[in-house]
Design a protein around this motif. Structure first.
Motif, short mmCIF file in Angstrom:
data_model
loop_
_atom_site.label_atom_id
_atom_site.label_comp_id
_atom_site.label_asym_id
_atom_site.label_seq_id
_atom_site.Cartn_x
_atom_site.Cartn_y
_atom_site.Cartn_z
N PHE A 7 28.44 18.25 -22.60
CA PHE A 7 28.08 16.96 -23.17
C PHE A 7 27.62 17.15 -24.60
CE2 PHE A 7 24.40 18.76 -21.09
CZ PHE A 7 23.32 18.48 -21.93
N ALA A 8 27.80 16.08 -25.40
CA ALA A 8 27.37 16.11 -26.79
C ALA A 8 25.89 15.81 -26.87
CB ALA A 8 28.16 15.09 -27.60
N VAL A 9 25.16 16.64 -27.59
CA VAL A 9 23.72 16.44 -27.77
C VAL A 9 23.53 15.63 -29.05
CG1 VAL A 9 21.49 17.57 -27.95
CG2 VAL A 9 23.28 18.62 -26.60
N SER A 10 23.45 14.31 -28.88
CA SER A 10 23.46 13.43 -30.05
C SER A 10 22.08 13.13 -30.59
CB SER A 10 24.17 12.12 -29.71
OG SER A 10 23.60 11.52 -28.55
N HIS A 11 21.03 13.36 -29.80
CA HIS A 11 19.68 13.03 -30.24
C HIS A 11 18.76 14.23 -30.02
CE1 HIS A 11 20.54 8.80 -30.78
NE2 HIS A 11 21.11 8.77 -29.59
N PRO A 12 18.05 14.68 -31.06
CA PRO A 12 17.02 15.69 -30.83
C PRO A 12 15.86 15.06 -30.08
CG PRO A 12 16.90 14.89 -33.08
CD PRO A 12 18.10 14.23 -32.46
N GLY A 13 15.01 15.90 -29.52
CA GLY A 13 13.81 15.36 -28.88
C GLY A 13 13.38 16.13 -27.66
N THR A 14 12.35 15.59 -27.02
CA THR A 14 11.72 16.19 -25.83
C THR A 14 12.17 15.41 -24.61
OG1 THR A 14 9.79 16.77 -27.18
CG2 THR A 14 9.51 16.80 -24.78
N ASP A 36 16.40 20.73 -30.35
CA ASP A 36 15.87 20.91 -31.71
C ASP A 36 16.74 20.18 -32.72
OD1 ASP A 36 13.62 22.58 -31.20
OD2 ASP A 36 14.98 24.25 -30.83
N ASP A 37 16.08 19.67 -33.74
CA ASP A 37 16.76 18.98 -34.83
C ASP A 37 17.12 19.99 -35.91
OD1 ASP A 37 17.62 17.34 -36.86
OD2 ASP A 37 15.97 15.90 -36.67
N PRO A 38 18.42 20.17 -36.21
CA PRO A 38 18.78 21.14 -37.27
C PRO A 38 18.26 20.73 -38.64
CG PRO A 38 20.69 19.84 -36.59
CD PRO A 38 19.60 19.51 -35.63
N GLY A 171 11.22 11.24 -27.12
CA GLY A 171 12.24 11.86 -27.96
C GLY A 171 12.51 11.15 -29.26
N TYR A 172 11.97 9.95 -29.47
CA TYR A 172 12.28 9.17 -30.67
C TYR A 172 11.09 9.14 -31.62
CZ TYR A 172 16.85 7.59 -29.25
OH TYR A 172 18.19 7.56 -28.92
N PRO A 173 11.35 9.30 -32.94
CA PRO A 173 10.25 9.37 -33.90
C PRO A 173 9.59 8.02 -34.11
CG PRO A 173 12.36 9.42 -35.05
CD PRO A 173 12.67 9.51 -33.59
N VAL A 174 8.28 8.08 -34.37
CA VAL A 174 7.49 6.90 -34.68
C VAL A 174 6.75 7.14 -35.99
CG1 VAL A 174 7.18 6.33 -32.24
CG2 VAL A 174 5.46 7.74 -33.39
N GLU A 175 6.28 6.05 -36.59
CA GLU A 175 5.38 6.21 -37.73
C GLU A 175 4.12 6.92 -37.25
OE1 GLU A 175 4.58 2.56 -39.71
OE2 GLU A 175 6.71 2.12 -40.12
N HIS A 176 3.70 7.94 -37.95
CA HIS A 176 2.63 8.79 -37.48
C HIS A 176 1.35 7.99 -37.27
CE1 HIS A 176 4.62 12.77 -39.02
NE2 HIS A 176 5.42 12.03 -38.28
N GLU A 177 0.72 8.25 -36.12
CA GLU A 177 -0.47 7.51 -35.71
C GLU A 177 -1.48 8.48 -35.12
OE1 GLU A 177 -2.72 4.01 -35.22
OE2 GLU A 177 -0.61 3.93 -35.81
N GLU A 178 -2.71 8.44 -35.62
CA GLU A 178 -3.75 9.31 -35.08
C GLU A 178 -4.35 8.71 -33.82
OE1 GLU A 178 -6.73 10.34 -37.90
OE2 GLU A 178 -5.43 11.73 -39.00
#
Length: 365
Positions: A7-14, A36-38, A171-178
């Protein structure tokens, strides 16, 4: 029998790789899948994969299948040695201590924490009495990939002495939040960054609404003793950012297109009869909700039960859009009792896809 999957790994993430047969995930038939994201945009020195679990298999004769028997109606209890409640198996013989959780409540979940009283909670397969230890140097930037592989437990997670910066969910990035702590339902994943302080610090995963916790340790020196198994860092009672309030990174945010179709589903059933279902119906492979490739679909999930549920959609990710949702991209989201979860997704992956509660005992029943 061997199978080779390509399968194609189209999205980096956990991600979380796991069985969907019976209650096998509660026997640890799962694994983290890290893509891992290249072109990784984050800067960090070390990575710590943290897998949370609730454990009952093999403890004093308990198995996940026997626990499911105990939760189903009509399985009366008998008294075993030392006055311990024993649950009969399908054949009628005692099969181990009762694991039915009799009293439980979580303010955060607005309901009981669950139905199963687990004897153990684990981080990376280790008990709090002998925790996993992650070693790094003071000042290191550490990326934690936190995965809830549990079957029936939400965890409230905090790292003593540290503030966490949330960078990804599912697996999807968000605006960084503490945040001080996280509430993580079954199958949810969070990536966070921390800057390691000097010393020995407990990473605690409190079983939300239940009794017990899991423990791991971050260590930057070799001299100090590890925290005790019942340690409760102050951060557990601090700020918690709910998933729906995490703003998606602009690279993954859905556009404002209006939905072409709405699918509305009610979550029904209860803990007493353990008759969970969608629209008062048990699972039947002939019951399908057809959508067309290319459509923007609005999925409205109305929780008509007194229990919380982590809902998971296969083959797609969605944007959490209802109420005060800000479009967070996820594949698993919590819906609290007598609330609704509204999500939008683009039907861009043709096929038959499963929508299910990720409480293993709910989905299996």
């Amino acid at each position: 029998t061997d199978f080779t999957y390509r399968f194609a790994v189209s999205h980096p993430g956990t991600y979380l790789l796991h069985s969907h047969v019976g209650v096998q995930p509660d026997r640890a038939l799962y694994a983290p899948l890290i893509v891992d994201d290249p072109r990784e945009p984050l800067s960090y020195d070390k990575e710590w994969v943290v897998v949370l679990d609730d454990w009952v298999d093999g403890v004093n004769g308990s198995t996940p299948d026997r626990v499911l028997d105990q939760l189903q109606p009509g399985t009366g209890m008998s008294m075993g040695r030392a006055g311990m409640a024993m649950a009969p198996a399908r054949g009628g013989l005692p099969t181990g201590p009762s694991r039915v959780l009799r009293t439980s409540y979580s303010r955060m979940l607005d309901s009981p924490g669950g139905s199963v009283a687990y004897p153990y909670y684990l981080v990376n397969g280790r008990l709090p009495a002998n925790p996993a230890v992650f070693r790094c140097s003071p000042g290191d930037r550490v990326r934690l990939r936190i995965i809830n592989a549990g079957s029936e437990t939400a965890f409230r997670v905090a790292l003593g002495g540290h503030t966490m910066t949330v960078t990804h969910t599912d697996g999807y990035p968000v605006e960084h939040e503490e945040t001080d702590a996280l509430l993580i339902g079954m199958a949810e994943r969070y990536d966070v960054l921390i800057t390691a302080e000097d010393g020995v610090f407990p990473l605690v995963a409190l079983a939300e609404g239940k009794q017990g916790q899991a423990l791991a340790v971050l260590r930057t020196d070799g001299g100090r003793s590890i925290p005790g198994r019942n340690v409760r860092p102050d951060e557990l009672a601090g700020k918690i950012v709910p998933a729906r309030r995490l703003v998606p990174d602009e690279s993954v945010a859905l556009d404002d297109r209006e939905p072409d179709r709405e699918v509305r589903i009610r979550l029904t059933g209860g803990m007493r009869r353990f008759d969970w279902g969608f629209d008062h119906q048990p699972y039947d492979p002939r019951r399908r909700h057809p959508v067309r490739a290319g459509e923007r679909v609005r999925l409205t999930l109305v929780n008509a039960t007194d229990m919380w549920h982590p809902l998971h959609l296969h083959g797609h990710t969605f944007a959490v859009t209802g109420l005060d949702g800000v479009g967070t991209r996820k594949d698993t989201a919590l819906v609290l009792p007598h609330r609704k979860l509204v999500v939008d997704f683009d039907a861009d992956n043709p096929g038959l896809w499963m929508l299910h509660c990720h409480n293993q005992y709910h989905s299996e029943s």
